[in-house]
Every structure is written in C-alpha cells, then in structure tokens.
Design a protein around this motif. Structure first.
Motif, PDB file in Angstrom:
ATOM      1  N   PRO A   6      62.629  30.974  44.947  1.00  0.00           N
ATOM      2  CA  PRO A   6      63.784  30.320  45.224  1.00  0.00           C
ATOM      3  C   PRO A   6      62.924  28.679  44.236  1.00  0.00           C
ATOM      4  O   PRO A   6      61.482  28.730  44.181  1.00  0.00           O
ATOM      5  CB  PRO A   6      63.807  29.882  46.612  1.00  0.00           C
ATOM      6  N   ASP A  25      81.286  47.644  43.818  1.00  0.00           N
ATOM      7  CA  ASP A  25      81.379  46.442  42.565  1.00  0.00           C
ATOM      8  C   ASP A  25      82.485  46.047  43.400  1.00  0.00           C
ATOM      9  O   ASP A  25      83.243  45.358  43.029  1.00  0.00           O
ATOM     10  CB  ASP A  25      81.661  47.444  40.777  1.00  0.00           C
ATOM     11  N   VAL A  46      78.925  32.859  40.652  1.00  0.00           N
ATOM     12  CA  VAL A  46      78.629  33.538  40.973  1.00  0.00           C
ATOM     13  C   VAL A  46      77.992  34.874  39.995  1.00  0.00           C
ATOM     14  O   VAL A  46      78.620  35.565  38.935  1.00  0.00           O
ATOM     15  CB  VAL A  46      79.545  34.218  41.062  1.00  0.00           C
ATOM     16  N   HIS A  47      76.859  35.685  40.251  1.00  0.00           N
ATOM     17  CA  HIS A  47      76.194  36.721  39.119  1.00  0.00           C
ATOM     18  C   HIS A  47      76.487  37.780  41.103  1.00  0.00           C
ATOM     19  O   HIS A  47      76.205  37.927  41.723  1.00  0.00           O
ATOM     20  CB  HIS A  47      74.493  36.264  39.363  1.00  0.00           C
ATOM     21  N   LEU A  48      76.654  38.905  39.951  1.00  0.00           N
ATOM     22  CA  LEU A  48      76.460  40.043  40.923  1.00  0.00           C
ATOM     23  C   LEU A  48      75.718  40.821  40.624  1.00  0.00           C
ATOM     24  O   LEU A  48      75.164  41.270  39.303  1.00  0.00           O
ATOM     25  CB  LEU A  48      77.980  40.977  40.835  1.00  0.00           C
ATOM     26  N   ALA A  49      74.537  42.107  41.986  1.00  0.00           N
ATOM     27  CA  ALA A  49      73.841  42.827  40.709  1.00  0.00           C
ATOM     28  C   ALA A  49      74.115  44.038  41.910  1.00  0.00           C
ATOM     29  O   ALA A  49      74.436  43.596  43.481  1.00  0.00           O
ATOM     30  CB  ALA A  49      72.919  42.024  40.887  1.00  0.00           C
ATOM     31  N   ARG A  50      73.988  45.290  41.985  1.00  0.00           N
ATOM     32  CA  ARG A  50      73.957  46.630  42.582  1.00  0.00           C
ATOM     33  C   ARG A  50      72.466  46.473  43.602  1.00  0.00           C
ATOM     34  O   ARG A  50      73.001  46.423  44.307  1.00  0.00           O
ATOM     35  CB  ARG A  50      74.417  47.321  41.952  1.00  0.00           C
ATOM     36  N   SER A  51      71.510  46.117  42.552  1.00  0.00           N
ATOM     37  CA  SER A  51      70.703  46.094  43.432  1.00  0.00           C
ATOM     38  C   SER A  51      69.398  44.768  42.819  1.00  0.00           C
ATOM     39  O   SER A  51      69.395  44.378  41.474  1.00  0.00           O
ATOM     40  CB  SER A  51      69.543  47.261  43.701  1.00  0.00           C
ATOM     41  N   LEU A  52      67.973  45.051  43.500  1.00  0.00           N
ATOM     42  CA  LEU A  52      67.759  43.616  43.004  1.00  0.00           C
ATOM     43  C   LEU A  52      65.745  44.861  42.599  1.00  0.00           C
ATOM     44  O   LEU A  52      66.032  46.272  43.325  1.00  0.00           O
ATOM     45  CB  LEU A  52      66.655  42.942  43.876  1.00  0.00           C
ATOM     46  N   PRO A  53      65.015  44.583  41.498  1.00  0.00           N
ATOM     47  CA  PRO A  53      64.596  43.833  41.126  1.00  0.00           C
ATOM     48  C   PRO A  53      66.164  43.493  40.291  1.00  0.00           C
ATOM     49  O   PRO A  53      66.422  44.398  39.373  1.00  0.00           O
ATOM     50  CB  PRO A  53      63.640  43.812  40.680  1.00  0.00           C
ATOM     51  N   LEU A  54      65.933  42.587  39.440  1.00  0.00           N
ATOM     52  CA  LEU A  54      67.238  42.280  38.205  1.00  0.00           C
ATOM     53  C   LEU A  54      66.136  41.985  37.089  1.00  0.00           C
ATOM     54  O   LEU A  54      65.106  41.926  36.926  1.00  0.00           O
ATOM     55  CB  LEU A  54      67.258  40.993  38.442  1.00  0.00           C
ATOM     56  N   PRO A  55      66.417  42.876  36.008  1.00  0.00           N
ATOM     57  CA  PRO A  55      65.779  43.035  34.823  1.00  0.00           C
ATOM     58  C   PRO A  55      65.545  41.293  34.510  1.00  0.00           C
ATOM     59  O   PRO A  55      66.024  40.082  34.303  1.00  0.00           O
ATOM     60  CB  PRO A  55      66.968  43.465  33.483  1.00  0.00           C
ATOM     61  N   MET A  58      66.845  38.526  31.615  1.00  0.00           N
ATOM     62  CA  MET A  58      68.192  37.159  31.137  1.00  0.00           C
ATOM     63  C   MET A  58      68.094  35.739  31.210  1.00  0.00           C
ATOM     64  O   MET A  58      66.793  35.407  32.302  1.00  0.00           O
ATOM     65  CB  MET A  58      69.172  37.926  32.484  1.00  0.00           C
ATOM     66  N   ARG A  60      68.807  33.116  33.104  1.00  0.00           N
ATOM     67  CA  ARG A  60      70.260  32.911  34.183  1.00  0.00           C
ATOM     68  C   ARG A  60      69.126  31.516  35.154  1.00  0.00           C
ATOM     69  O   ARG A  60      68.279  31.110  35.212  1.00  0.00           O
ATOM     70  CB  ARG A  60      69.983  34.213  35.253  1.00  0.00           C
ATOM     71  N   ARG A  62      69.109  29.154  38.297  1.00  0.00           N
ATOM     72  CA  ARG A  62      68.154  28.800  39.650  1.00  0.00           C
ATOM     73  C   ARG A  62      69.070  29.588  40.191  1.00  0.00           C
ATOM     74  O   ARG A  62      69.933  29.217  40.156  1.00  0.00           O
ATOM     75  CB  ARG A  62      67.612  27.717  39.737  1.00  0.00           C
TER      76      ARG A  62
END
Lengths: 180, 247
Positions: A6, A25, A46-55, A58, A60, A62
C-alpha cells in the motif's frame, strides 16, 4: 512487482481505486457495475483480477482497497484467495483489505462452511462482508458499503483512517466470533 | 462551471497464477455521471483529501522508522501481541475522545460566558433557566438529606429490634437451663438412697403398727367387753376401717 504494497505510489487526485480479486468474472463485473452506479464525490476506479500476483507491466494507480471475493459454493475460489493472500504485503492488512463471501443464502450449495471464511477473516484481522449478488436488493447496499470503505481507505474522508475504520468494524464482529 | 470527468472503470482480464498469459486490458468506459460542483467546494474537498493522505503517509513513515524486534514469534505469541496492540489502539482512541469532550465543554463554557457578558444578564432566558436549575438542585439536596435521615432512623430501629431479640433469646436460654437444672436436681433427689431407706423404714413401722392395732382389736373383741360404752375402746375397734398406709 510481485508483492502488493500500500502507499507505494502517489495517490491520484480525487481518485480511489479498488481491486476485486475473485475467480468468478461475472460476479466481479456485477459488483463493479453496482459500485460505479453509486453516487460518489470522488472518482472510482475498479480493477478486477482473478488472482494475484498481478502482472507487473501494467501502469496501474495506487490500490487503496483489496476485496477478496470468496464464493461459498466452490472450494476452488477459497483456495485461490488463500494463494493470492501470500502476494499481499503485511501492511495492507491494516484496514485496506476486506473479504467478501457470496452465496451464503443457498445453504444447500455451500461447500465451504461459513465458519471457514469467518476464521480466515479473523486470522487476517480484516472485515468480512456477506453478499448475494443475484438479488438486486443485496447488491446495492453492499456496493454502497464498499464505496464508503474505499473512500475511507483512499483518505477521502477527513478524520477517519483505514485503521480507525478497522477498529470500528471489529467491535461489532467480535461478539459473534465468541461462539466459534 | 467545470464538469467533472465521469467515473471510469478499467477491467483487467483473468491473470491466472504466476506465469499466466498477459492480456490486453480493454478499457470500458463506465457510466458518465456529470456531477456539477462548485469550484471552491471542489478545492476545499481536495484540500481535505490531500491533508488526510499526507497524514497517512506520515504515520506510515513513522511506523516504519521504529524498528520492531526481528525474532520469529510463535503463532500464539503473535496473536497475543496483536491483541495487545489492538487494545492499545482502542485505549488511545478512548482517551482522545475524552479529551475532545473535555475540550468541547471548555469551549462551550467560554462561549456561554462571553454570551452572558454580551447580553444583559438579568433578563436573559438563560439566567432564568439557571436559576430554575439551582432551585431544583436545592430541592434535590434537601430531599436527599431527608431520605438519608429517615434511613438512619430506620437503621436505628432495626438495630434496637435486633438487640431486643438477642436479649430475649439469652433470657429464654437462661430459663431453660434453670428448668433443666431443677429437673435434674429433682431426679437426683428422688433416686437418692437415703430416701429409699427412709421409705422402707416407714413402711415397716406402718406394718408393725397395723399388726399391733389388730392385736389390740382382737384382744378387745375376744374379751367380750362392752366396747361401745368406753370411747377409748370404741376408737381402737373402729380404727379397723382406716387404712394406715395412707397416713
């Protein structure tokens, strides 16, 4: 960046970003839409993700709030969330993480017991919300709550911080956890 | 009036686990809700936001500066430590709220004082209220005092009653012991041997007297004397009827 931290970037002016992590989804999309329909003075992302870690390629903004969405009907979503939790920095859990459990209404379809999720939320000291997104009546209040939480976590509400909110939310949860 | 840029939604497609494929994020423009807002209001709001965010960053920096011990604690210890810290947070919050309350009270009282000094203190409604409050407080104190006195009296009466009860209890106990003693004495006396011997002697004497009397009577009857004329003889003969053992 493999671990989400954070406050690692500068906040965008008047913007608040929420990250919804979950395997379904359609569900996440529904939630995102309800949240965006809410009246809010600040800009919502709003960001949606199926799982972490995020690539990491990007760019993006904070992330102010992470909501892990667990579907009580599938054990896979729970496992997915547990996997993703490892990629979140510990300082995130000071009020900027929440758990959302869906599908608690249809008890017969639940393969994940309610107490499992409750225990998970308790281990990570984060608030737990319940939601049944199919029913429109449930979705709107949950979206409102999420928007409010997001505003507080992003620092848009003067006088209330994420940690403050956490301790406020905690005292209403504890009495129910005593019988676990 | 400046129109605000509407809310945007950026959706990222599924990124499954580590090593998954990277997709292009399609930009989906969300609902455009133009929010007419005064420029000044916006600036003020942004100012408040920035202040809050600055506070958060500062507290984060302070938190990371203080070095916590690096030892690996066990689960239970970690949980206990977390709970202690949470309790600390709660206590700090409570203390803060109390201080704020005290501060508000002080501010209120000074504002009130200034208000009173400004207006004419004699005719103000506030003064009437305060006088009424004082009167009521006096009444309250008086009735408190009265009830206190009554309670004291009640207590005294109860104490006296208790004392009387205790005295009567001791007296009754005494009476009982005396009675028991008397009964014991009587029993002892009755069972004493001296009395038995005396009783036996008495019985023997009575029997001897009876025998002697019978002898005299038979003597008189056998001598064929006229016993009805002599009162002494009469008495001796008629004595047959009396049962000497009853004397």
């Amino acid at each position: 960046m493999s671990v989400l931290r954070p406050l690692d970037k500068q906040p965008g002016l008047n913007t608040a970003t929420i990250l919804l992590v979950g395997t379904e989804d359609a569900l996440l999309q529904q939630l995102a839409d309800s949240m965006l329909k809410e009246d809010c003075a600040s800009e919502l992302k709003v960001h949606l993700a199926r799982s972490l870690p995020l690539p990491s390629n990007m760019n993006r903004p904070r992330i102010d709030l992470i909501m892990f969405v667990v579907n009580l009907h599938s054990k896979y979503s729970l496992r997915n969330v547990e996997e993703s939790l490892r990629h979140v920095d510990a300082t995130f859990f000071l009020g900027k993480v929440g758990f959302l459990a869906t599908g608690a209404g249809r008890e017969s379809h639940c393969s994940v017991h309610r107490s499992t999720v409750v225990r998970l939320a308790r281990t990570y000291r984060s608030p737990l919300l319940f939601c049944d997104p199919e029913v429109d009546g449930f979705r709107v209040p949950v979206a409102q709550r999420l928007v409010r939480m997001l505003q507080i976590c992003a620092g848009h509400v003067p006088g209330v911080s994420a940690l403050n909110l956490l301790s406020l939310l905690r005292s209403s949860e504890n009495p129910t956890l005593e019988d676990l | 009036m400046e129109k605000q840029p509407g809310k945007q939604a950026a959706t990222e497609p599924a990124d499954s686990g580590a090593g998954g494929g990277e997709g292009e994020p399609p930009q989906v423009a969300g609902a455009q809700a133009a929010r007419p807002e005064d420029r000044l209001t916006l600036l003020l709001r942004l100012r408040a936001q920035t202040k809050q965010q600055l506070l958060e960053y500062k507290s984060m920096v302070d938190a990371t500066e203080e070095k916590s011990p690096e030892q690996i604690l066990q689960d239970k210890q970690v949980e206990a430590k977390i709970e202690d810290l949470e309790n600390e947070i709660e206590e700090v919050k409570i203390a803060f709220e109390m201080k704020k309350l005290a501060l508000d009270r002080m501010q209120l009282s000074t504002a009130l004082k200034k208000n009173l000094e400004k207006n004419n203190p004699r005719t103000s409604v506030l003064m009437d209220n305060m006088k009424h409050i004082l009167k009521l407080n006096k009444l309250i104190m008086k009735s408190h005092q009265e009830s206190w006195d009554l309670e004291e009296k009640l207590l005294d009466v109860r104490k006296k009653r208790l004392q009387l009860k205790q005295a009567s209890e001791s007296k009754l106990l005494e009476i009982q012991t005396e009675k028991n003693k008397q009964k014991d004495d009587l029993a002892v006396m009755e069972n004493s041997d001296k009395i038995k011997a005396i009783q036996q002697n008495l019985q023997m004497e009575i029997q001897i007297t009876t025998v002697i009397q019978h002898v005299f009577q038979n003597l008189i009857l056998g001598s064929k004397a006229n016993w009805a004329e002599d009162p002494a003889f009469k008495e001796t003969v008629l004595q047959l009827e009396k049962n000497l053992t009853m004397i």
